[in-house]
Design an enzyme around this catalytic site. Structure first.
Site, PDB file in Angstrom:
ATOM      1  N   GLU A   1      22.726 -21.275  48.126  1.00 43.55           N
ATOM      2  CA  GLU A   1      23.242 -22.507  48.745  1.00 43.55           C
ATOM      3  C   GLU A   1      24.701 -22.799  48.407  1.00 43.55           C
ATOM      4  OE1 GLU A   1      20.191 -22.478  47.342  1.00 43.55           O
ATOM      5  OE2 GLU A   1      18.872 -22.934  49.034  1.00 43.55           O
TER       6      GLU A   1
ATOM      7  N   HIS B   1      11.014 -31.349  45.276  1.00 41.60           N
ATOM      8  CA  HIS B   1      11.164 -31.157  46.719  1.00 41.60           C
ATOM      9  C   HIS B   1      11.065 -32.474  47.486  1.00 41.60           C
ATOM     10  CE1 HIS B   1      10.676 -26.981  45.707  1.00 41.60           C
ATOM     11  NE2 HIS B   1      10.839 -26.614  46.954  1.00 41.60           N
TER      12      HIS B   1
END
Lengths: 466, 363
Positions: A199, A268
């Protein structure tokens, strides 16, 4: 040309120091890099190096002198072919001609305002644009949010060659949540790029590509993973236009699902809306329904500014009517009144809008007429729409799927306090998730997340109906 | 095969048939071999004079910046390039300025001067004035010139490497034939995103030259105290990026390496990693007393490896006179004094500039 040697500063805050020792004497030959003197403050000792070549002329400040102000001429350095006595010392030069600078570029500093002379300018305000009117007779098609986002991207990719999508599983896998479904087939691997799981790296590459003139859409599989990349979103994308004095733009869209999904645990499940909305230089969009998702996605891709586009996994599959228009583009920075009402205002965004609408239905059955506002854009925030509604209803609740501390809810409350105080008939309440990392167990997760009953309860409280 | 003294030849291990086959097309050492065969660029006198002038401009400009910092005219952080001049000049002189792009970290004054950007607007940025290249809103570490395809000027260590990867992606996407030159230091070389970018740049065969300016110290930490592999040119090996090990104190050696690397990239060979071994004479930033190294070490570099003195010697051996070179120095000193004067006498930004350039559009 003779050079003035001035008392140097060890740091930007040093104002004076002690000239501890002269290591060269008058008449000594000096080479660049030679140490001429030692300067002391209460914190450190610094060796004063020669920059220029020459002969040390007159020493103007004797060693051992304390409290020598930074910038004081402490000696003269005489160049080749000059005699020490021929060189005017600064005092003599100043006498000879007090208005001219004997040594240009030697720190005379005439361009700065006097301290205390600046007053803060007024911050310019801009009015958000209204949604374009949908022509009479326009048909609507029921579309899922997932498809609406894809359609918005596809339309912009057809319109502008510079637009491309990159991210994990966006191409061959057709998107981890199938938002990019079909794009690879239509646009090919040059414009739909699968990245490795990296990322920080690909957020930087996307940002750099925007600086280089492209229009990247960087998908994060979820915004939880964008924390690895947040440096590029904030330090590289958001600040560059300002730091470059408006020279270097960064038209990139960072998009992906945000907020709690279902039973995926604390790492998450987080809403980053308040994080990004706190950063000047970013545009932050968090739509709820499919028409807004499409219209704002298209606006985000066309924007010259970096945009953080926060979607919601739980909403992807919901279908809404989307107008059948060739070019459905919505204004950034404009909230939407989802339901008009006169008794109380419920402000929300993203998945919270659905819960707020449910709550409004339930409240209607109890005789409370609630207005529901979808912020749609979190930065810049459409404070006018909030304040206009507050002026009408005099009561306000914010429903946010996210933590309560330092939230969008906190910000809306501050806006109401600062600019809408006279309209308030009750304290503004926030309905947020519990202030805990999101638990896995089904019962605990349910307890932690915002729901309709809690919004109903808060609304009744501000209406003094409980 | 020529080997530089500090790199002993390594015996090759016997490898399996499979890796031998894939290694046949693996050009990891070929660029270095080509460089070592003839390490100094065969420059014309005119080119050498230009390099000399450009390096001297950086040196004098930075000395002046140091002075102005000492006088409180330049605030915050100010990282000087003194000692490293040959790197920026050797590399950037080989660029095609119509299509190539450059990005670097916060020690960026030299790279801008190497482009021929007006010293006035650079110095005025350092003093935080309206006439500065970023309107006084960026400062020493945040300067850009999109006109010259110079993309900064970045203050976060290592960030410019992945941003550079993005610039390279844009070159490839637009098929404009350009390459990106992305500079970073030995300190940044330990950041994770550098390797994320190596991986993608090699995977996608991006037109990028990574340049590690190894000046021996990441702020105050010597390379051997921070790095398990101090031969930085080997750091691309795991990503199949060829490395080059270059004397960054000789502008002609740097230029030579640039010619070889740029050719490789332009022929769609994918990224190259160049390590330029260099040295900064000054502290990491102006507020660094540099107690982590000895004065003798610095003096040894200045006396025996200085890039400007080195080229001066080459020029004089080739018949240039001391007087010619002195005249250049004099003109540059005057140019730098003018820039300093400009930077001091330019007004500060208008207060209204506080609110401009936050966003491009109005919403």
């Amino acid at each position: 040309m003779a050079v003035e040697l001035k008392m140097p500063a060890l740091s930007p805050t040093m104002e004076e120091g002690t000239l501890a020792k002269w290591l060269k004497q008058e008449g000594d030959l000096v080479q660049p890099g030679d140490i001429i003197a030692e300067i002391e403050t209460d914190k450190a000792t610094m060796e004063f190096e020669a920059i220029d070549e020459g002969t040390l002329g007159k020493i103007l400040v004797e060693e051992g002198t304390e409290n020598v102000a930074v910038g004081t001429v402490i000696a003269m350095l005489v160049g080749e072919g000059e005699e020490a006595d021929d060189v005017p010392t600064p005092a003599a030069a100043a006498q000879a001609n007090s208005t001219s600078d004997p040594a240009p570029g030697e720190g005379k500093d005439v361009g700065r305002d006097e301290p205390g002379g600046i007053s803060a300018p007024e911050k310019p305000q801009s009015q958000p644009k209204s949604d374009p009117t949908i022509p009479e007779g326009t048909s609507f098609t029921s579309t899922s949010v997932r498809e609406a986002l894809r359609d918005g991207m596809a339309e912009e990719m057809r319109r502008d060659d510079r637009v491309f999508v990159m991210g994990e599983e966006v191409a061959e896998y057709q998107g981890a949540y199938k938002v990019t479904q079909g794009l690879l087939d239509e646009f090919g691997p040059k414009r739909v790029i699968d990245t490795p799981i990296t990322e920080y790296g690909f957020a930087g590459i996307g940002t750099g590509a925007a600086m280089g003139g492209l229009r990247p859409i960087v998908e994060f599989m979820t915004f939880n993973f964008a924390m690895q990349a947040i440096d590029h979103i904030i330090n590289s994308a958001a600040k560059t236009n300002y730091m470059s004095g408006g020279q270097m733009r960064c038209p990139v869209v960072f998009r992906g699902p945000n907020g709690a999904a279902s039973r995926v645990g604390a790492q998450h499940s987080q809403n980053y809306g308040p994080w990004y909305a706190s950063v000047p230089g970013l545009v932050v969009i968090a739509p709820y329904d499919a028409a807004d998702a499409k219209g704002l996605m298209k606006a985000a891709i066309r924007s010259e500014d970096p945009v953080v586009f926060l979607e919601n996994e739980l909403v992807y599959g919901r279908s809404f009517d989307v107008p059948d228009l060739d070019d459905h583009v919505l204004p950034i920075g404009k909230a939407r009144i989802m339901r008009e009402g006169s008794d109380v205002t419920i402000v929300s965004y993203s998945i919270g809008v659905g819960l707020s609408l449910e709550a409004a239905d339930e409240l209607a059955g109890q005789g409370i007429d609630a207005e529901v506002i979808d912020l749609r854009t979190l930065r810049p925030l459409d404070t006018q729409t909030i304040l206009d509604s507050l002026a009408k209803t005099n009561r306000l609740v914010i429903a946010e799927e996210g933590w309560p501390v330092c939230s969008i809810a906190s910000e809306v409350i501050a806006v109401c306090m600062e600019q809408g105080f006279d309209h308030l008939d009750a304290p503004v309440l926030r309905v947020c998730n519990e202030d805990v990392p999101l638990p896995y167990a089904a019962n605990l997760e349910k307890l932690a997340l915002i729901d309709t009953p809690r919004i109903v309860e808060a609304v009744k409280k501000v209406c003094y109906k409980d | 095969m020529a080997q530089s003294p500090k790199k002993p030849a390594k015996s090759k291990k016997a490898s399996s048939a499979k890796s031998a086959q894939s290694d046949a097309e693996f050009v990891l050492h070929s660029l270095q071999d080509a460089h070592e065969k003839s390490p100094r660029y065969d420059a014309s006198e005119e080119e050498m004079m230009q390099f000399y002038e450009q390096m001297l401009l950086i040196r004098r400009f930075e000395e002046k910046a140091g002075q102005l910092y000492g006088l409180g005219l330049i605030g915050g952080f100010c990282h000087l390039y003194i000692g490293q001049e040959a790197v920026a000049i050797g590399l950037q002189s080989a660029l095609d300025n119509d299509r190539d792009s450059v990005i670097t970290g916060y020690r960026d004054h030299g790279h801008m001067l190497a482009y021929g950007i007006d010293p006035n607007v650079i110095m005025a940025e350092l003093t935080g004035r309206q006439a500065g290249i970023s309107k006084g809103k960026g400062g020493s570490m945040h300067m850009f010139s999109t006109e010259h395809k110079f993309y900064g000027g970045h203050g976060i260590v290592g960030a410019q490497v992945s941003l550079g990867g993005g610039l390279a992606l844009a070159h490839k996407y637009k098929d404009d034939g350009g390459l990106c030159l992305a500079y970073f230091g030995d300190g940044a070389a330990n950041q994770g995103q550098v390797y994320e970018t190596f991986n993608m740049a090699s995977l996608w065969q991006l037109p990028i030259v990574f340049v590690i300016e190894n000046n021996g110290y990441a702020m105050g930490t010597a390379v051997k105290r921070s790095s398990a592999e101090t031969e930085f040119h080997r750091r691309g090996t795991a990503f199949r990026i060829p490395g080059m090990d270059v004397n960054g104190m000789d502008v002609l050696e740097v230029r030579n390496a640039a010619e070889i690397a740029f050719k490789h990239v332009r022929e769609n060979g994918g990224p190259v990693l160049i390590e330029c071994n260099t040295y900064r004479y000054r502290g990491h930033s102006m507020s660094d007393p540099a107690k982590y190294r000895s004065r003798e070490e610095v003096q040894e570099k200045r006396d025996h490896h200085d890039p400007i003195e080195g080229l001066k010697k080459t020029l004089i051996d080739g018949g240039k006179s001391e007087a010619d070179l002195k005249a250049i120095d004099k003109a540059i000193r005057a140019r730098v004094a003018e820039a300093a004067d400009f930077s001091e006498s330019s007004p500060e930004p208008e207060p209204q500039e506080l609110y401009t350039d936050v966003l491009v559009e109005n919403y």
